[in-house]
Design a protein around this motif. Structure first.
Motif, mmCIF file in Angstrom:
data_model
loop_
_atom_site.group_PDB
_atom_site.id
_atom_site.type_symbol
_atom_site.label_atom_id
_atom_site.label_comp_id
_atom_site.label_asym_id
_atom_site.label_seq_id
_atom_site.Cartn_x
_atom_site.Cartn_y
_atom_site.Cartn_z
ATOM 1 N N VAL A 1 -18.166 13.371 -12.967
ATOM 2 C CA VAL A 1 -17.121 12.363 -12.980
ATOM 3 C C VAL A 1 -16.704 12.039 -11.551
ATOM 4 O O VAL A 1 -16.752 12.895 -10.664
ATOM 5 N N ASN A 2 -16.323 10.791 -11.329
ATOM 6 C CA ASN A 2 -15.838 10.297 -10.041
ATOM 7 C C ASN A 2 -14.350 10.018 -10.208
ATOM 8 O O ASN A 2 -13.963 9.073 -10.882
ATOM 9 N N LYS A 3 -13.511 10.858 -9.577
ATOM 10 C CA LYS A 3 -12.069 10.764 -9.815
ATOM 11 C C LYS A 3 -11.285 10.808 -8.504
ATOM 12 O O LYS A 3 -11.735 11.399 -7.516
ATOM 13 N N PRO A 4 -10.080 10.219 -8.494
ATOM 14 C CA PRO A 4 -9.184 10.470 -7.367
ATOM 15 C C PRO A 4 -8.907 11.982 -7.273
ATOM 16 O O PRO A 4 -8.707 12.641 -8.304
ATOM 17 N N ARG A 5 -8.889 12.508 -6.070
ATOM 18 C CA ARG A 5 -8.741 13.956 -5.921
ATOM 19 C C ARG A 5 -7.440 14.458 -6.547
ATOM 20 O O ARG A 5 -7.414 15.523 -7.159
ATOM 21 N N PHE A 6 -6.351 13.699 -6.398
ATOM 22 C CA PHE A 6 -5.075 14.171 -6.955
ATOM 23 C C PHE A 6 -5.159 14.333 -8.467
ATOM 24 O O PHE A 6 -4.463 15.150 -9.059
ATOM 25 N N LYS B 1 0.840 -1.189 0.000
ATOM 26 C CA LYS B 1 0.000 0.000 0.000
ATOM 27 C C LYS B 1 0.879 1.244 0.000
ATOM 28 O O LYS B 1 1.897 1.311 0.678
ATOM 29 N N ILE B 2 0.456 2.244 -0.805
ATOM 30 C CA ILE B 2 1.158 3.521 -0.818
ATOM 31 C C ILE B 2 0.431 4.510 0.096
ATOM 32 O O ILE B 2 0.977 4.949 1.102
ATOM 33 N N VAL B 3 -0.808 4.838 -0.237
ATOM 34 C CA VAL B 3 -1.613 5.745 0.586
ATOM 35 C C VAL B 3 -3.089 5.442 0.347
ATOM 36 O O VAL B 3 -3.465 4.819 -0.639
ATOM 37 N N ASP B 4 -3.926 5.908 1.274
ATOM 38 C CA ASP B 4 -5.356 5.994 0.987
ATOM 39 C C ASP B 4 -5.571 7.198 0.090
ATOM 40 O O ASP B 4 -4.956 8.254 0.281
ATOM 41 N N CYS B 5 -6.437 7.047 -0.882
ATOM 42 C CA CYS B 5 -6.571 8.046 -1.941
ATOM 43 C C CYS B 5 -7.998 8.608 -1.946
ATOM 44 O O CYS B 5 -8.915 7.957 -2.443
ATOM 45 N N PRO B 6 -8.219 9.815 -1.390
ATOM 46 C CA PRO B 6 -9.561 10.402 -1.416
ATOM 47 C C PRO B 6 -10.063 10.585 -2.843
ATOM 48 O O PRO B 6 -9.284 10.856 -3.765
ATOM 49 N N ARG B 7 -11.372 10.452 -3.012
ATOM 50 C CA ARG B 7 -11.997 10.641 -4.313
ATOM 51 C C ARG B 7 -12.982 11.801 -4.234
ATOM 52 O O ARG B 7 -13.389 12.228 -3.138
ATOM 53 N N VAL B 8 -13.390 12.279 -5.386
ATOM 54 C CA VAL B 8 -14.270 13.437 -5.437
ATOM 55 C C VAL B 8 -15.226 13.303 -6.616
ATOM 56 O O VAL B 8 -14.852 12.785 -7.672
ATOM 57 N N LEU B 9 -16.470 13.727 -6.426
ATOM 58 C CA LEU B 9 -17.407 13.891 -7.532
ATOM 59 C C LEU B 9 -17.329 15.340 -7.980
ATOM 60 O O LEU B 9 -17.361 16.258 -7.151
ATOM 61 N N CYS B 10 -17.243 15.565 -9.275
ATOM 62 C CA CYS B 10 -17.132 16.941 -9.750
ATOM 63 C C CYS B 10 -17.687 17.069 -11.159
ATOM 64 O O CYS B 10 -17.844 16.089 -11.892
ATOM 65 N N ALA B 11 -17.983 18.329 -11.520
ATOM 66 C CA ALA B 11 -18.522 18.642 -12.843
ATOM 67 C C ALA B 11 -18.131 20.071 -13.180
ATOM 68 O O ALA B 11 -17.751 20.856 -12.295
ATOM 69 N N ALA B 12 -18.230 20.394 -14.449
ATOM 70 C CA ALA B 12 -17.910 21.749 -14.888
ATOM 71 C C ALA B 12 -19.032 22.708 -14.499
ATOM 72 O O ALA B 12 -20.203 22.319 -14.428
ATOM 73 N N PRO B 13 -18.699 23.982 -14.253
ATOM 74 C CA PRO B 13 -19.745 24.972 -13.952
ATOM 75 C C PRO B 13 -20.820 25.030 -15.028
ATOM 76 O O PRO B 13 -22.001 25.208 -14.716
ATOM 77 N N SER B 14 -20.426 24.853 -16.301
ATOM 78 C CA SER B 14 -21.413 24.918 -17.379
ATOM 79 C C SER B 14 -22.427 23.787 -17.275
ATOM 80 O O SER B 14 -23.617 23.969 -17.562
ATOM 81 N N TYR B 15 -21.979 22.592 -16.871
ATOM 82 C CA TYR B 15 -22.905 21.469 -16.705
ATOM 83 C C TYR B 15 -23.880 21.739 -15.560
ATOM 84 O O TYR B 15 -25.091 21.510 -15.685
#
Length: 299
Positions: free
Chosen positions: A240-245, A157-171
């Motif tokens: 989109v559901n992405k790793p925060r980094f 294991k390297i690290v726990d990796c927080p994730r985030v849901l995000c979208a563009a302001p236009s969407y």
């Protein structure tokens, strides 16, 4: 030595599925790789591959010979690794794979630093968001971001990796901002999905006050390339559901906006997998130790 080199070519061609790919992996032209296979078939007096215009597949003799040839190459590499360990100078080639986002933003920038420290080691890095078979593909190390797979492979294991849901302001301006996880499952939003052939039924798992909640999401767009999903999100095509980094710069610049921050996706594990025997190889052990320490420092 030419015979051993022909064995190396044969093994990589079987593992990668084509003469061009096998040759490229060994820094050989397709013509040279093809000649090595022909020389091997001539020496053995047997056809090793069935060839059509669309497909290259090993014959029954080729499949049987591959099992033994791979052991020969592995034993040779292990013997060289032992000697390199005695000499205190790891050398050889390491075959590595990583998912696109992690590979481009974390692994690839660190590879030159590693090679500067160990100039006798070459690194073959392959980036893909598709699942890989480490043993079948002849890989030494596979990085991953997600749920640790249940396998006989060793895991660091390297690290726990927080994730985030995000979208563009236009969407969000056009479709509205989701207020709860349920808003994602009612068909009012396009969820951008990472999918590949034979992928399982798709869902996102979010952290809620009542514990993890599985959300069966859908949308008009899916891809097996995580960077494509990010670009679609930037273009205002969905959530989109992405790793925060992976999207940190876009969030900071306001190109993407975090949604449902109180119920984020369950964090992923960032780590690496490798066959148990590979850790006995000084070059692989040195690579894994370096990459884990450097990745933690980077993150």
């Amino acid at each position: 030595m030419p015979y051993l080199e022909s064995l190396r070519v044969f093994v990589r061609v079987v593992e990668l599925g084509s003469i061009t790919a096998g040759g490229r992996d060994l820094r050989l032209t397709p013509a040279v790789a093809s000649n090595r296979i022909k020389e091997l078939e001539s020496r053995l007096a047997v056809r090793l591959f069935n060839r059509t215009t669309r497909k290259l597949s090993p014959t029954d003799a080729g499949v049987s010979f591959y099992d033994h040839a791979r052991l020969v190459i592995e034993n040779l590499e292990n013997a060289e690794a032992v000697i390199a360990g005695f000499a205190g100078n790891p050398r050889g080639t390491i075959h590595v794979t990583a998912p696109l986002g992690m590979g481009k933003r974390i692994v690839a920038p660190l590879v030159p630093e590693f090679v500067d420290l160990y100039p006798d080691i070459s690194v073959r890095l392959r980036l893909s968001d598709r699942k890989v078979d480490i043993l079948e593909d002849g890989l030494d190390v596979a990085f991953f971001v997600g749920t640790p797979p249940d396998s006989t492979l060793k895991l660091r294991k390297i690290v726990d990796c927080p994730r985030v849901l995000c979208a563009a302001p236009s969407y969000l301006k056009k479709h509205g901002t989701p207020k709860s996880p349920q808003d994602l499952t009612q068909g009012d939003h396009n969820c951008l999905l990472l999918r590949y052939p034979r992928s399982p039924e798709y869902f996102w798992t979010l952290e809620t006050p009542d514990g993890p909640q599985k959300c069966e999401v859908a949308g008009k767009y899916d891809s097996d390339d995580g960077d494509v999903l990010t670009q679609w999100a930037l273009d205002g095509r969905g959530i989109v559901n992405k790793p925060r980094f992976d999207v940190a710069a876009d969030l900071t610049a306001g190109r993407l906006v975090e949604i449902l921050p109180d119920t984020p996706p369950v964090a992923s594990v960032m780590g690496c997998l490798y066959p148990h025997r590979r850790l006995q190889d000084p070059k692989v052990r040195s690579f894994i130790d370096f990459m884990i320490e450097a990745a933690r420092r980077t993150l």
